[in-house]
Design a protein around this motif. Structure first.
Motif, PDB file in Angstrom:
ATOM      1  N   ALA A   1       0.833  -1.208   0.000  1.00  0.00           N
ATOM      2  CA  ALA A   1       0.000   0.000   0.000  1.00  0.00           C
ATOM      3  C   ALA A   1       0.867   1.256   0.000  1.00  0.00           C
ATOM      4  O   ALA A   1       0.540   2.242  -0.678  1.00  0.00           O
ATOM      5  N   ILE A   2       1.977   1.229   0.709  1.00  0.00           N
ATOM      6  CA  ILE A   2       2.895   2.370   0.717  1.00  0.00           C
ATOM      7  C   ILE A   2       3.510   2.553  -0.670  1.00  0.00           C
ATOM      8  O   ILE A   2       3.597   3.677  -1.185  1.00  0.00           O
ATOM      9  N   ALA A   3       3.926   1.453  -1.291  1.00  0.00           N
ATOM     10  CA  ALA A   3       4.497   1.542  -2.643  1.00  0.00           C
ATOM     11  C   ALA A   3       3.489   2.147  -3.611  1.00  0.00           C
ATOM     12  O   ALA A   3       3.838   3.009  -4.426  1.00  0.00           O
ATOM     13  N   VAL A   4       2.229   1.710  -3.526  1.00  0.00           N
ATOM     14  CA  VAL A   4       1.182   2.239  -4.411  1.00  0.00           C
ATOM     15  C   VAL A   4       0.931   3.714  -4.112  1.00  0.00           C
ATOM     16  O   VAL A   4       0.763   4.517  -5.041  1.00  0.00           O
ATOM     17  N   ALA A   5       0.933   4.095  -2.851  1.00  0.00           N
ATOM     18  CA  ALA A   5       0.725   5.504  -2.499  1.00  0.00           C
ATOM     19  C   ALA A   5       1.850   6.377  -3.068  1.00  0.00           C
ATOM     20  O   ALA A   5       1.613   7.509  -3.496  1.00  0.00           O
ATOM     21  N   MET A   6       3.065   5.831  -3.088  1.00  0.00           N
ATOM     22  CA  MET A   6       4.204   6.579  -3.603  1.00  0.00           C
ATOM     23  C   MET A   6       4.207   6.639  -5.129  1.00  0.00           C
ATOM     24  O   MET A   6       4.644   7.630  -5.709  1.00  0.00           O
ATOM     25  N   ARG A   7       3.761   5.540  -5.761  1.00  0.00           N
ATOM     26  CA  ARG A   7       3.792   5.441  -7.236  1.00  0.00           C
ATOM     27  C   ARG A   7       2.480   4.828  -7.739  1.00  0.00           C
ATOM     28  O   ARG A   7       2.455   3.683  -8.193  1.00  0.00           O
ATOM     29  N   PRO A   8       1.384   5.571  -7.659  1.00  0.00           N
ATOM     30  CA  PRO A   8       0.090   5.015  -8.074  1.00  0.00           C
ATOM     31  C   PRO A   8       0.028   4.666  -9.556  1.00  0.00           C
ATOM     32  O   PRO A   8      -0.853   3.905  -9.978  1.00  0.00           O
ATOM     33  N   ASP A   9       0.969   5.155 -10.340  1.00  0.00           N
ATOM     34  CA  ASP A   9       1.012   4.872 -11.775  1.00  0.00           C
ATOM     35  C   ASP A   9       1.720   3.560 -12.105  1.00  0.00           C
ATOM     36  O   ASP A   9       1.663   3.093 -13.246  1.00  0.00           O
ATOM     37  N   GLU A  10       2.343   2.943 -11.117  1.00  0.00           N
ATOM     38  CA  GLU A  10       3.106   1.706 -11.348  1.00  0.00           C
ATOM     39  C   GLU A  10       2.161   0.506 -11.298  1.00  0.00           C
ATOM     40  O   GLU A  10       1.714   0.085 -10.235  1.00  0.00           O
ATOM     41  N   ARG A  11       1.861  -0.053 -12.473  1.00  0.00           N
ATOM     42  CA  ARG A  11       0.868  -1.133 -12.588  1.00  0.00           C
ATOM     43  C   ARG A  11       1.225  -2.362 -11.757  1.00  0.00           C
ATOM     44  O   ARG A  11       0.347  -3.013 -11.198  1.00  0.00           O
ATOM     45  N   HIS A  12       2.515  -2.710 -11.697  1.00  0.00           N
ATOM     46  CA  HIS A  12       2.919  -3.898 -10.930  1.00  0.00           C
ATOM     47  C   HIS A  12       2.597  -3.723  -9.451  1.00  0.00           C
ATOM     48  O   HIS A  12       2.173  -4.669  -8.796  1.00  0.00           O
ATOM     49  N   TYR A  13       2.800  -2.526  -8.947  1.00  0.00           N
ATOM     50  CA  TYR A  13       2.515  -2.254  -7.537  1.00  0.00           C
ATOM     51  C   TYR A  13       1.011  -2.400  -7.276  1.00  0.00           C
ATOM     52  O   TYR A  13       0.597  -3.055  -6.322  1.00  0.00           O
ATOM     53  N   VAL A  14       0.212  -1.763  -8.124  1.00  0.00           N
ATOM     54  CA  VAL A  14      -1.239  -1.780  -7.960  1.00  0.00           C
ATOM     55  C   VAL A  14      -1.773  -3.207  -8.065  1.00  0.00           C
ATOM     56  O   VAL A  14      -2.594  -3.641  -7.252  1.00  0.00           O
ATOM     57  N   SER A  15      -1.290  -3.943  -9.035  1.00  0.00           N
ATOM     58  CA  SER A  15      -1.734  -5.323  -9.238  1.00  0.00           C
ATOM     59  C   SER A  15      -1.410  -6.198  -8.032  1.00  0.00           C
ATOM     60  O   SER A  15      -2.249  -6.993  -7.587  1.00  0.00           O
ATOM     61  N   ALA A  16      -0.205  -6.068  -7.490  1.00  0.00           N
ATOM     62  CA  ALA A  16       0.186  -6.863  -6.327  1.00  0.00           C
ATOM     63  C   ALA A  16      -0.690  -6.530  -5.123  1.00  0.00           C
ATOM     64  O   ALA A  16      -1.153  -7.430  -4.406  1.00  0.00           O
ATOM     65  N   LEU A  17      -0.939  -5.236  -4.902  1.00  0.00           N
ATOM     66  CA  LEU A  17      -1.778  -4.836  -3.769  1.00  0.00           C
ATOM     67  C   LEU A  17      -3.198  -5.372  -3.934  1.00  0.00           C
ATOM     68  O   LEU A  17      -3.783  -5.893  -2.972  1.00  0.00           O
ATOM     69  N   LYS A  18      -3.751  -5.284  -5.122  1.00  0.00           N
ATOM     70  CA  LYS A  18      -5.099  -5.812  -5.368  1.00  0.00           C
ATOM     71  C   LYS A  18      -5.147  -7.317  -5.100  1.00  0.00           C
ATOM     72  O   LYS A  18      -6.108  -7.818  -4.498  1.00  0.00           O
ATOM     73  N   SER A  19      -4.119  -8.028  -5.522  1.00  0.00           N
ATOM     74  CA  SER A  19      -4.082  -9.485  -5.305  1.00  0.00           C
ATOM     75  C   SER A  19      -4.009  -9.824  -3.823  1.00  0.00           C
ATOM     76  O   SER A  19      -4.697 -10.740  -3.357  1.00  0.00           O
ATOM     77  N   VAL A  20      -3.172  -9.098  -3.092  1.00  0.00           N
ATOM     78  CA  VAL A  20      -3.052  -9.341  -1.653  1.00  0.00           C
ATOM     79  C   VAL A  20      -4.386  -9.054  -0.957  1.00  0.00           C
ATOM     80  O   VAL A  20      -4.849  -9.850  -0.135  1.00  0.00           O
ATOM     81  N   ARG A  21      -4.999  -7.942  -1.309  1.00  0.00           N
ATOM     82  CA  ARG A  21      -6.284  -7.597  -0.682  1.00  0.00           C
ATOM     83  C   ARG A  21      -7.370  -8.597  -1.049  1.00  0.00           C
ATOM     84  O   ARG A  21      -8.201  -8.956  -0.203  1.00  0.00           O
ATOM     85  N   ALA A  22      -7.373  -9.093  -2.269  1.00  0.00           N
ATOM     86  CA  ALA A  22      -8.350 -10.107  -2.675  1.00  0.00           C
ATOM     87  C   ALA A  22      -8.129 -11.404  -1.898  1.00  0.00           C
ATOM     88  O   ALA A  22      -9.094 -12.054  -1.470  1.00  0.00           O
ATOM     89  N   THR A  23      -6.873 -11.775  -1.689  1.00  0.00           N
ATOM     90  CA  THR A  23      -6.558 -12.978  -0.909  1.00  0.00           C
ATOM     91  C   THR A  23      -7.050 -12.818   0.529  1.00  0.00           C
ATOM     92  O   THR A  23      -7.643 -13.745   1.093  1.00  0.00           O
ATOM     93  N   LEU A  24      -6.802 -11.658   1.106  1.00  0.00           N
ATOM     94  CA  LEU A  24      -7.245 -11.412   2.479  1.00  0.00           C
ATOM     95  C   LEU A  24      -8.771 -11.443   2.583  1.00  0.00           C
ATOM     96  O   LEU A  24      -9.319 -12.017   3.529  1.00  0.00           O
ATOM     97  N   ARG A  25      -9.451 -10.844   1.604  1.00  0.00           N
ATOM     98  CA  ARG A  25     -10.920 -10.871   1.593  1.00  0.00           C
ATOM     99  C   ARG A  25     -11.434 -12.308   1.488  1.00  0.00           C
ATOM    100  O   ARG A  25     -12.333 -12.705   2.215  1.00  0.00           O
ATOM    101  N   ALA A  26     -10.822 -13.079   0.613  1.00  0.00           N
ATOM    102  CA  ALA A  26     -11.243 -14.468   0.431  1.00  0.00           C
ATOM    103  C   ALA A  26     -11.035 -15.273   1.707  1.00  0.00           C
ATOM    104  O   ALA A  26     -11.882 -16.106   2.066  1.00  0.00           O
ATOM    105  N   ARG A  27      -9.957 -15.015   2.404  1.00  0.00           N
ATOM    106  CA  ARG A  27      -9.701 -15.734   3.658  1.00  0.00           C
ATOM    107  C   ARG A  27     -10.731 -15.371   4.721  1.00  0.00           C
ATOM    108  O   ARG A  27     -11.136 -16.225   5.503  1.00  0.00           O
TER     109      ARG A  27
END
Length: 140
Positions: free
Chosen positions: A111-137
């Motif tokens: 989340a910090i990486a995304v806040a620093m570089r919201p334009d970086e697709r790899h950062y955003v994608s990783a954060l979305k995946s982590v949050r989706a995993t946490l939601r699923a759990r």
């Protein structure tokens, strides 16, 4: 690969050259697809120059690419602690924690990486995946 590119196992003593040579060879090994060999050489360089961000980042990348995720997390955390403006280090820390199974712990650095570089697709994608995993759990 020439004789000077070999990484010694410690029984032969230190690799040839100085710390900068070790760093250069380690980066080349990493680029050439030998992350475990790169990590071994870069660990030597990092021990000799613990304050070098360049060496530490190369080491963290080599550790991650050779599936040494816990070690990579430690290295990326050292970079973040020394320089909190390093978005790539937060990203690497988050990915490393995620790969160790610490999905909850991965969320904050990503989340910090995304806040620093919201334009970086790899950062955003990783954060979305982590949050989706946490939601699923939580929904299980």
């Amino acid at each position: 690969m020439g004789q000077s590119d070999n990484v010694h196992d410690g029984s032969w003593g230190a690799p040839e050259g100085g710390v900068y040579d070790w760093y250069q060879r380690g980066v080349r090994l990493l680029k050439d697809g030998s992350p475990a060999a790169a990590a071994a050489l870069l660990e030597r360089a990092a021990a000799a120059e613990p304050e070098s961000r360049s060496i530490l980042e190369a080491l963290a990348r080599a550790q991650f690419n050779s599936r040494q995720y816990a070690e990579a997390a430690v290295s990326f955390r050292q970079i973040v602690d020394a320089n909190p403006a390093e978005d790539y280090a937060y990203f690497g820390l988050g990915l490393s924690l995620w790969r160790t199974g610490d999905v909850e712990g991965a969320q904050e650095p990503l989340a910090i990486a995304v806040a620093m570089r919201p334009d970086e697709r790899h950062y955003v994608s990783a954060l979305k995946s982590v949050r989706a995993t946490l939601r699923a759990r939580r929904e299980m």
